[in-house]
Design an enzyme around this catalytic site. Sequence first.
Site, PDB file in Angstrom:
ATOM      1  N   TYR A  43       0.815  -1.198   0.000  1.00 35.69           N
ATOM      2  CA  TYR A  43       0.000   0.000   0.000  1.00 35.69           C
ATOM      3  C   TYR A  43       0.860   1.265   0.000  1.00 35.69           C
ATOM      4  O   TYR A  43       0.499   2.283   0.553  1.00 35.69           O
ATOM      5  CB  TYR A  43      -1.005  -0.031   1.165  1.00 35.69           C
ATOM      6  N   TYR A  75      -8.817  -7.858   5.680  1.00 33.54           N
ATOM      7  CA  TYR A  75      -9.078  -8.132   7.092  1.00 33.54           C
ATOM      8  C   TYR A  75      -9.570  -9.563   7.398  1.00 33.54           C
ATOM      9  O   TYR A  75      -9.899  -9.847   8.553  1.00 33.54           O
ATOM     10  CB  TYR A  75     -10.122  -7.129   7.610  1.00 33.54           C
ATOM     11  N   HIS A  89     -12.197   3.102  11.645  1.00 34.61           N
ATOM     12  CA  HIS A  89     -11.285   3.527  10.563  1.00 34.61           C
ATOM     13  C   HIS A  89     -11.550   4.996  10.257  1.00 34.61           C
ATOM     14  O   HIS A  89     -12.685   5.455  10.389  1.00 34.61           O
ATOM     15  CB  HIS A  89     -11.542   2.667   9.310  1.00 34.61           C
ATOM     16  N   GLY A  90     -10.519   5.700   9.803  1.00 34.12           N
ATOM     17  CA  GLY A  90     -10.732   7.074   9.332  1.00 34.12           C
ATOM     18  C   GLY A  90     -11.660   7.062   8.118  1.00 34.12           C
ATOM     19  O   GLY A  90     -11.754   6.046   7.422  1.00 34.12           O
ATOM     20  N   ASP A  91     -12.296   8.180   7.836  1.00 37.53           N
ATOM     21  CA  ASP A  91     -13.242   8.186   6.706  1.00 37.53           C
ATOM     22  C   ASP A  91     -12.546   8.590   5.395  1.00 37.53           C
ATOM     23  O   ASP A  91     -13.211   8.946   4.428  1.00 37.53           O
ATOM     24  CB  ASP A  91     -14.429   9.127   6.990  1.00 37.53           C
ATOM     25  N   THR A 122      -8.503  13.652  10.340  1.00 38.18           N
ATOM     26  CA  THR A 122      -7.999  14.917  10.905  1.00 38.18           C
ATOM     27  C   THR A 122      -7.152  15.648   9.860  1.00 38.18           C
ATOM     28  O   THR A 122      -6.076  15.172   9.503  1.00 38.18           O
ATOM     29  CB  THR A 122      -7.121  14.618  12.147  1.00 38.18           C
ATOM     30  N   ASP A 204      18.634   5.286 -29.766  1.00 37.89           N
ATOM     31  CA  ASP A 204      19.136   4.632 -28.550  1.00 37.89           C
ATOM     32  C   ASP A 204      20.531   4.053 -28.825  1.00 37.89           C
ATOM     33  O   ASP A 204      20.704   2.844 -28.909  1.00 37.89           O
ATOM     34  CB  ASP A 204      18.126   3.530 -28.165  1.00 37.89           C
TER      35      ASP A 204
HETATM   36  C1  SPV Z   1      15.833  -0.116 -22.500  1.00 34.54           C
HETATM   37  O1  SPV Z   1      14.691  -0.041 -22.022  1.00 34.54           O
HETATM   38  O2  SPV Z   1      16.454   0.856 -22.892  1.00 34.54           O
HETATM   39  C2  SPV Z   1      16.494  -1.415 -22.570  1.00 34.54           C
HETATM   40  C3  SPV Z   1      15.686  -2.641 -22.718  1.00 34.54           C
HETATM   41  O3  SPV Z   1      17.712  -1.432 -22.588  1.00 34.54           O
HETATM   42  S1  SPV Z   1      15.589  -2.951 -24.391  1.00 34.54           S
HETATM   43  O4  SPV Z   1      15.017  -1.787 -25.051  1.00 34.54           O
HETATM   44  O5  SPV Z   1      14.784  -4.128 -24.565  1.00 34.54           O
HETATM   45  O6  SPV Z   1      16.943  -3.165 -24.891  1.00 34.54           O
HETATM   46 MG    MG Z   2      18.579   0.403 -22.946  1.00 35.81          MG
END
Ligand code: SPV
Ligand code: MG
Length: 431
Positions: A43, A75, A89-91, A122, A204
């Site tokens: 939680y 519970y 319990h609080g509301d 509160t 990337d």
């Molecule tokens: C990324 O999230 O950049 C990762 C995982 O390196 S993957 O894209 O699957 O290579």
């Molecule tokens: Mg990556």
Amino acid sequence: MPKVYTCFCTDIIHEGHLNIIREAEKLGELTVGVLPDSQMIRYNRFPTKTTEERMDMIRALPGVKDVIEQDQIMYDDVVHKLRPDYIVHGDNWGDSAMQAIRANIVRLLDEYGGELVEIPYTHNADVEKLDRQMREKLAMPEFRRGRLRKLLNMVPIVKTIEVHSGLTGLIAEKTIVAKDEAISQYDAMWISSLCDSTEKGKPDIELVDMTSRFRTIDDVLEVTTKPIIFDGDTGGLTEHFVYTVRSLERMGVSAVIIEDKTGLKKNSLFGTQVEQTQDSIENFCEKIAMGKKAQLSDDFMIIARIESLILGKGQQDAIERARAYVKAGADGIMIHSRQKSPDEIFDFCDVFRSEDKETPLIVVPSTYNTVKEDELKEHGVNIVIYANQLLRAAFPAMEKAAKSILENQRAYETDSALMSIKDIITLIDEL
Ligand code: SPV
Ligand code: MG
């Protein structure tokens, strides 16, 4: 004397809790339940005290007759055992998770005619300040950094979601779902190189430099408390990687994952369609060992990512590398695959686990996305990373809105798919 029960899920006692105790005590003999760590974090209340300390803290309060551990957030067990006449319990049944807890209490009390007593929550400056101070403590680098290692011992599988901004950080921090009387939320965040680059409109390929990647981390750190696992790509030159380790530790990041590739890194999901070179075991072990040597805190983790299955080198190579990387000091092994089925991941995990029961295993089920977390657990996986789903959800939604405005020469048609202006301006809590 009627039996009264209330349950606390807190590390601190403030006026609101004392008020609940005062009111509860008027109804009869009061027992207070305390949730254990594993349930507190379900939680989103990461404990800063042990369960024992929390129990002692409550035992010391006037008006409390008995303190017990309530092992589940729901519970059922405690009500069947105690059969309290009243549950207090609080509301403040704010979100769907709280509503599910309320429904569970009402259903159980209805079985024998018990009563739920809801006390007005509160709201005052002191209570709010204590809540904020608690969150601030969780967000501090010293505390946050160690949280991943703690989680590994507390939950069966650490659920990790990709974040690439303050806003996605908030989604990871706050999203909570109640389903079948179980409450679920994310345990950790993944700062993906793919999503961090894509968000900036860049490929990337380790083009987005560390300073910029750190900026993303900082945006996330500012608005969250959950631990961060950083995608460190190849880690770069070993001589640079040692500096990255120190910077990440200082920021309060919990782990870096580096992949055993060298030269121009491309995204793993291209597989063998593009030229990618795997590093030698020797070089990569040296990088891991130097990173571990540079690390100053005990709790930071350097996780080695094996690309053998991505590059078609086979299980034998993957296992051989895993053994070597663990020996070089890796705190975890991430095994990656781009198959539609999880079979090769299961094969790897089974062999690895037959030799090594301890080292955490991390997987990224982006392509084999039919696999369920329970199956991964059965094969010894400790951390699951949903590596790119938030970014992939956002892009088509934004593109659709942009197209609709062009097509209709107005924004009216797209409005029903959008968050309301009222919701967006109140989305971020102000201090
Ligand atoms: C990324 O999230 O950049 C990762 C995982 O390196 S993957 O894209 O699957 O290579
Ligand atoms: Mg990556």
